[in-house]
Design a protein around this motif. Structure first.
Motif, PDB file in Angstrom:
ATOM      1  N   ASN A   1       6.148   4.214  -5.597  1.00  0.00           N
ATOM      2  CA  ASN A   1       7.036   5.306  -5.754  1.00  0.00           C
ATOM      3  C   ASN A   1       6.659   6.404  -4.932  1.00  0.00           C
ATOM      4  O   ASN A   1       5.892   7.355  -5.037  1.00  0.00           O
ATOM      5  CB  ASN A   1       6.903   5.833  -7.224  1.00  0.00           C
ATOM      6  N   GLY A   2       7.555   6.395  -3.631  1.00  0.00           N
ATOM      7  CA  GLY A   2       6.915   7.190  -2.575  1.00  0.00           C
ATOM      8  C   GLY A   2       7.044   6.673  -1.357  1.00  0.00           C
ATOM      9  O   GLY A   2       7.377   5.564  -1.202  1.00  0.00           O
ATOM     10  N   LYS A   3       6.150   7.026  -0.316  1.00  0.00           N
ATOM     11  CA  LYS A   3       5.623   6.533   0.947  1.00  0.00           C
ATOM     12  C   LYS A   3       5.113   5.124   0.785  1.00  0.00           C
ATOM     13  O   LYS A   3       4.014   5.306  -0.059  1.00  0.00           O
ATOM     14  CB  LYS A   3       5.257   7.516   2.236  1.00  0.00           C
TER      15      LYS A   3
ATOM     16  N   GLU B   1       0.546  -1.266  -0.086  1.00  0.00           N
ATOM     17  CA  GLU B   1      -0.181   0.069  -0.167  1.00  0.00           C
ATOM     18  C   GLU B   1       0.796   1.365  -0.150  1.00  0.00           C
ATOM     19  O   GLU B   1       2.041   1.239   0.579  1.00  0.00           O
ATOM     20  CB  GLU B   1      -0.904  -0.083   1.265  1.00  0.00           C
ATOM     21  N   GLY B   2       0.313   2.242  -0.704  1.00  0.00           N
ATOM     22  CA  GLY B   2       1.008   3.522  -0.617  1.00  0.00           C
ATOM     23  C   GLY B   2       1.069   4.130  -1.826  1.00  0.00           C
ATOM     24  O   GLY B   2      -0.227   4.425  -2.500  1.00  0.00           O
ATOM     25  N   THR B   3       1.989   4.922  -2.432  1.00  0.00           N
ATOM     26  CA  THR B   3       1.779   5.955  -3.706  1.00  0.00           C
ATOM     27  C   THR B   3       2.296   5.186  -4.819  1.00  0.00           C
ATOM     28  O   THR B   3       3.666   4.592  -4.597  1.00  0.00           O
ATOM     29  CB  THR B   3       2.420   7.174  -3.364  1.00  0.00           C
ATOM     30  N   TYR B   4       1.742   4.937  -5.786  1.00  0.00           N
ATOM     31  CA  TYR B   4       2.194   4.216  -6.960  1.00  0.00           C
ATOM     32  C   TYR B   4       2.345   5.066  -8.387  1.00  0.00           C
ATOM     33  O   TYR B   4       1.651   6.253  -8.394  1.00  0.00           O
ATOM     34  CB  TYR B   4       1.406   3.026  -7.523  1.00  0.00           C
ATOM     35  N   GLU B   5       3.432   4.608  -9.012  1.00  0.00           N
ATOM     36  CA  GLU B   5       3.517   5.224 -10.451  1.00  0.00           C
ATOM     37  C   GLU B   5       3.797   4.038 -11.381  1.00  0.00           C
ATOM     38  O   GLU B   5       4.839   3.294 -11.461  1.00  0.00           O
ATOM     39  CB  GLU B   5       4.743   6.238 -10.210  1.00  0.00           C
ATOM     40  N   ASN B   6       2.966   3.988 -12.341  1.00  0.00           N
ATOM     41  CA  ASN B   6       3.133   2.955 -13.457  1.00  0.00           C
ATOM     42  C   ASN B   6       3.123   1.534 -12.935  1.00  0.00           C
ATOM     43  O   ASN B   6       3.950   0.752 -13.079  1.00  0.00           O
ATOM     44  CB  ASN B   6       4.091   3.150 -14.359  1.00  0.00           C
ATOM     45  N   GLY B   7       2.169   1.468 -11.890  1.00  0.00           N
ATOM     46  CA  GLY B   7       2.191   0.006 -11.213  1.00  0.00           C
ATOM     47  C   GLY B   7       3.068  -0.327 -10.001  1.00  0.00           C
ATOM     48  O   GLY B   7       3.119  -1.413  -9.615  1.00  0.00           O
ATOM     49  N   GLU B   8       4.156   0.595  -9.995  1.00  0.00           N
ATOM     50  CA  GLU B   8       5.250   0.362  -9.177  1.00  0.00           C
ATOM     51  C   GLU B   8       5.192   1.487  -7.735  1.00  0.00           C
ATOM     52  O   GLU B   8       4.724   2.665  -8.001  1.00  0.00           O
ATOM     53  CB  GLU B   8       6.628   0.554  -9.621  1.00  0.00           C
TER      54      GLU B   8
END
Length: 230
Positions: free
Chosen positions: A183-185, A174-181
Protein backbone atom coordinates in the motif's frame (compact mmCIF):
# COMPACT_ATOMS: atom_id res chain seq x y z
CA UNK A 1 -18.76 -18.88 43.29
CA UNK A 2 -15.59 -19.54 45.30
CA UNK A 3 -14.97 -20.36 48.88
CA UNK A 4 -11.64 -20.71 50.62
CA UNK A 5 -9.94 -23.07 52.98
CA UNK A 6 -6.92 -21.43 54.60
CA UNK A 7 -4.36 -22.25 57.23
CA UNK A 8 -3.13 -18.89 58.59
CA UNK A 9 0.64 -18.46 58.69
CA UNK A 10 0.50 -15.37 60.86
CA UNK A 11 2.76 -12.37 60.55
CA UNK A 12 1.97 -8.77 59.86
CA UNK A 13 1.43 -9.30 56.13
CA UNK A 14 -1.56 -11.59 56.81
CA UNK A 15 -0.35 -14.21 54.31
CA UNK A 16 -2.22 -17.49 54.39
CA UNK A 17 -1.56 -20.89 52.87
CA UNK A 18 -4.27 -23.24 51.73
CA UNK A 19 -6.71 -23.82 48.87
CA UNK A 20 -9.45 -21.99 46.99
CA UNK A 21 -12.19 -24.33 45.86
CA UNK A 22 -15.05 -24.00 43.40
CA UNK A 23 -18.59 -24.37 44.67
CA UNK A 24 -18.79 -27.52 42.50
CA UNK A 25 -15.80 -28.82 44.52
CA UNK A 26 -13.25 -28.36 41.73
CA UNK A 27 -9.93 -27.15 43.09
CA UNK A 28 -9.17 -23.66 41.72
CA UNK A 29 -5.89 -22.72 43.36
CA UNK A 30 -3.60 -23.80 46.14
CA UNK A 31 -0.53 -22.29 47.73
CA UNK A 32 0.23 -19.11 49.63
CA UNK A 33 -2.34 -16.29 49.38
CA UNK A 34 -2.22 -12.61 50.14
CA UNK A 35 -5.32 -10.46 49.76
CA UNK A 36 -7.05 -13.52 48.31
CA UNK A 37 -4.50 -13.89 45.46
CA UNK A 38 -1.69 -16.39 45.00
CA UNK A 39 1.58 -14.89 46.21
CA UNK A 40 4.53 -17.22 46.40
CA UNK A 41 4.77 -20.85 45.43
CA UNK A 42 1.50 -22.36 44.26
CA UNK A 43 -0.73 -23.95 41.65
CA UNK A 44 -3.62 -22.61 39.61
CA UNK A 45 -6.37 -24.65 37.93
CA UNK A 46 -8.68 -24.01 34.99
CA UNK A 47 -12.06 -22.73 36.16
CA UNK A 48 -14.09 -24.80 33.63
CA UNK A 49 -12.59 -28.26 34.07
CA UNK A 50 -10.48 -28.12 37.23
CA UNK A 51 -7.32 -29.25 35.42
CA UNK A 52 -3.93 -27.82 36.27
CA UNK A 53 -3.33 -24.52 34.44
CA UNK A 54 -0.06 -23.28 35.92
CA UNK A 55 2.41 -23.90 38.71
CA UNK A 56 5.40 -22.02 40.03
CA UNK A 57 6.04 -18.72 41.75
CA UNK A 58 3.10 -16.28 41.74
CA UNK A 59 2.62 -12.60 42.46
CA UNK A 60 -0.86 -11.08 42.69
CA UNK A 61 -2.35 -14.21 41.14
CA UNK A 62 -0.02 -14.31 38.08
CA UNK A 63 3.11 -16.35 37.41
CA UNK A 64 6.08 -14.20 38.36
CA UNK A 65 9.31 -16.19 38.37
CA UNK A 66 10.05 -19.77 37.44
CA UNK A 67 6.95 -21.62 36.32
CA UNK A 68 5.05 -23.86 33.94
CA UNK A 69 1.80 -23.59 31.99
CA UNK A 70 -0.39 -26.49 30.83
CA UNK A 71 -2.82 -27.03 27.95
CA UNK A 72 -6.53 -26.65 28.74
CA UNK A 73 -7.69 -29.83 26.96
CA UNK A 74 -4.78 -32.26 27.12
CA UNK A 75 -3.16 -31.07 30.38
CA UNK A 76 0.19 -31.52 28.64
CA UNK A 77 3.02 -29.13 29.44
CA UNK A 78 2.66 -26.10 27.13
CA UNK A 79 5.43 -23.74 28.21
CA UNK A 80 8.05 -23.35 30.90
CA UNK A 81 10.58 -20.71 31.84
CA UNK A 82 10.70 -17.44 33.74
CA UNK A 83 7.49 -15.39 33.80
CA UNK A 84 6.63 -11.79 34.56
CA UNK A 85 2.96 -10.90 35.13
CA UNK A 86 1.96 -14.18 33.50
CA UNK A 87 4.15 -13.75 30.39
CA UNK A 88 7.43 -15.47 29.56
CA UNK A 89 10.34 -13.08 29.97
CA UNK A 90 14.15 -13.14 30.34
CA UNK A 91 14.92 -16.79 29.82
CA UNK A 92 14.78 -19.76 27.53
CA UNK A 93 11.23 -21.09 27.16
CA UNK A 94 9.97 -24.43 25.88
CA UNK A 95 6.74 -25.27 24.04
CA UNK A 96 5.14 -28.71 23.78
CA UNK A 97 2.58 -30.33 21.48
CA UNK A 98 -0.59 -32.07 22.67
CA UNK A 99 1.35 -35.33 23.10
CA UNK A 100 3.87 -33.73 25.41
CA UNK A 101 6.77 -33.63 22.95
CA UNK A 102 9.07 -30.62 22.87
CA UNK A 103 8.44 -28.87 19.53
CA UNK A 104 9.49 -25.27 20.08
CA UNK A 105 11.71 -23.14 22.23
CA UNK A 106 12.83 -19.57 22.39
CA UNK A 107 15.18 -17.13 24.01
CA UNK A 108 14.00 -13.80 25.35
CA UNK A 109 16.25 -10.99 26.53
CA UNK A 110 15.73 -7.40 27.57
CA UNK A 111 18.31 -4.77 26.69
CA UNK A 112 17.74 -1.13 27.68
CA UNK A 113 14.02 -1.80 28.04
CA UNK A 114 13.69 -3.45 24.61
CA UNK A 115 12.56 -7.06 24.39
CA UNK A 116 14.53 -9.21 21.96
CA UNK A 117 13.32 -12.71 21.16
CA UNK A 118 14.46 -15.61 19.02
CA UNK A 119 11.99 -18.47 18.45
CA UNK A 120 12.58 -21.98 17.14
CA UNK A 121 10.31 -24.78 15.94
CA UNK A 122 11.67 -28.33 15.80
CA UNK A 123 15.17 -26.93 15.93
CA UNK A 124 14.66 -24.46 13.05
CA UNK A 125 14.83 -20.71 13.62
CA UNK A 126 11.34 -19.30 12.92
CA UNK A 127 11.63 -15.65 13.96
CA UNK A 128 13.96 -13.15 15.57
CA UNK A 129 13.60 -9.49 16.43
CA UNK A 130 12.22 -7.01 18.95
CA UNK A 131 8.68 -7.03 20.34
CA UNK A 132 6.86 -4.44 22.45
CA UNK A 133 3.66 -6.42 23.01
CA UNK A 134 2.04 -5.15 19.81
CA UNK A 135 4.65 -4.50 17.12
CA UNK A 136 7.31 -7.02 16.07
CA UNK A 137 10.35 -5.72 14.18
CA UNK A 138 12.53 -8.41 12.71
CA UNK A 139 12.55 -11.48 10.52
CA UNK A 140 10.44 -14.62 10.04
CA UNK A 141 11.65 -17.80 8.35
CA UNK A 142 10.15 -20.71 6.39
CA UNK A 143 10.52 -24.26 7.70
CA UNK A 144 13.36 -24.78 5.20
CA UNK A 145 15.33 -22.00 6.89
CA UNK A 146 14.87 -19.42 4.12
CA UNK A 147 13.74 -15.91 4.96
CA UNK A 148 9.95 -15.41 4.68
CA UNK A 149 9.39 -11.78 5.71
CA UNK A 150 11.35 -8.97 7.31
CA UNK A 151 10.21 -5.61 8.57
CA UNK A 152 7.55 -4.31 10.93
CA UNK A 153 4.67 -6.70 11.74
CA UNK A 154 1.43 -6.22 13.66
CA UNK A 155 -0.90 -9.17 14.30
CA UNK A 156 1.65 -11.32 12.44
CA UNK A 157 1.37 -9.38 9.13
CA UNK A 158 3.53 -6.64 7.62
CA UNK A 159 2.60 -3.06 8.51
CA UNK A 160 5.07 -0.41 7.39
CA UNK A 161 8.34 -0.90 5.54
CA UNK A 162 9.13 -4.50 4.74
CA UNK A 163 10.02 -7.33 2.38
CA UNK A 164 8.46 -10.68 1.46
CA UNK A 165 10.27 -13.70 0.04
CA UNK A 166 9.37 -16.81 -1.95
CA UNK A 167 9.85 -20.23 -0.38
CA UNK A 168 13.03 -20.66 -2.43
CA UNK A 169 14.53 -17.56 -0.79
CA UNK A 170 14.13 -15.16 -3.73
CA UNK A 171 12.75 -11.69 -3.01
CA UNK A 172 8.99 -11.55 -3.74
CA UNK A 173 8.08 -7.94 -2.91
CA UNK A 174 9.30 -4.89 -1.03
CA UNK A 175 7.87 -1.54 -0.07
CA UNK A 176 5.25 -0.12 2.28
CA UNK A 177 2.61 -2.54 3.61
CA UNK A 178 -0.72 -2.19 5.35
CA UNK A 179 -2.37 -5.28 6.89
CA UNK A 180 -0.04 -7.52 4.92
CA UNK A 181 -0.69 -5.88 1.52
CA UNK A 182 1.44 -3.46 -0.50
CA UNK A 183 0.00 0.00 0.00
CA UNK A 184 2.13 2.83 -1.37
CA UNK A 185 5.47 2.68 -3.16
CA UNK A 186 6.69 -0.82 -3.85
CA UNK A 187 8.17 -3.48 -6.11
CA UNK A 188 7.12 -7.05 -6.93
CA UNK A 189 9.42 -9.71 -8.38
CA UNK A 190 9.04 -12.87 -10.44
CA UNK A 191 10.20 -16.04 -8.71
CA UNK A 192 13.30 -16.03 -10.93
CA UNK A 193 14.36 -12.71 -9.38
CA UNK A 194 13.39 -10.48 -12.30
CA UNK A 195 11.32 -7.38 -11.58
CA UNK A 196 7.60 -7.99 -12.18
CA UNK A 197 6.13 -4.57 -11.39
CA UNK A 198 7.02 -1.33 -9.66
CA UNK A 199 5.20 1.85 -8.75
CA UNK A 200 2.32 2.76 -6.46
CA UNK A 201 0.13 0.01 -5.02
CA UNK A 202 -3.25 -0.04 -3.34
CA UNK A 203 -4.20 -3.21 -1.46
CA UNK A 204 -1.63 -5.22 -3.45
CA UNK A 205 -2.86 -3.86 -6.82
CA UNK A 206 -0.59 -1.71 -8.98
CA UNK A 207 -2.43 1.57 -9.71
CA UNK A 208 0.46 3.52 -11.21
CA UNK A 209 3.71 2.14 -12.53
CA UNK A 210 5.31 -0.37 -14.87
CA UNK A 211 4.74 -4.10 -15.43
CA UNK A 212 7.57 -6.36 -16.67
CA UNK A 213 7.72 -9.79 -18.33
CA UNK A 214 9.46 -12.66 -16.53
CA UNK A 215 12.62 -12.01 -18.55
CA UNK A 216 12.81 -8.38 -17.40
CA UNK A 217 11.36 -6.56 -20.41
CA UNK A 218 8.88 -3.70 -19.96
CA UNK A 219 5.38 -4.91 -20.83
CA UNK A 220 2.80 -2.33 -19.75
CA UNK A 221 2.41 1.09 -18.18
CA UNK A 222 -0.32 1.54 -15.60
CA UNK A 223 -1.81 4.97 -14.89
CA UNK A 224 -5.19 6.60 -14.31
CA UNK A 225 -6.19 5.59 -17.86
CA UNK A 226 -5.58 1.91 -17.17
CA UNK A 227 -3.01 -0.45 -18.67
CA UNK A 228 -1.19 0.57 -21.83
CA UNK A 229 1.05 -1.79 -23.80
CA UNK A 230 4.57 -0.75 -24.72
Amino acid sequence: MLFSEYEPTGGRNFSRSGKKILEEENLWAEGTFKEDKLNGKGKKYYFDNGKLEAEGIFKNGELNGKGRKYDFKSSKLEAEGTFEEGELTNDRWNGYDDKGYLVSHGIVKYERGIRFERNYYKGILKSEGTYDGKVFKGKKYYDNGNLEVEGTLENDVLNGKGKEYYYNGMLKSEGTYENGELNGKGKVYHENGKLRSEGTFERDELIKGIIYTNDGRKSQVVDEKGKLDY
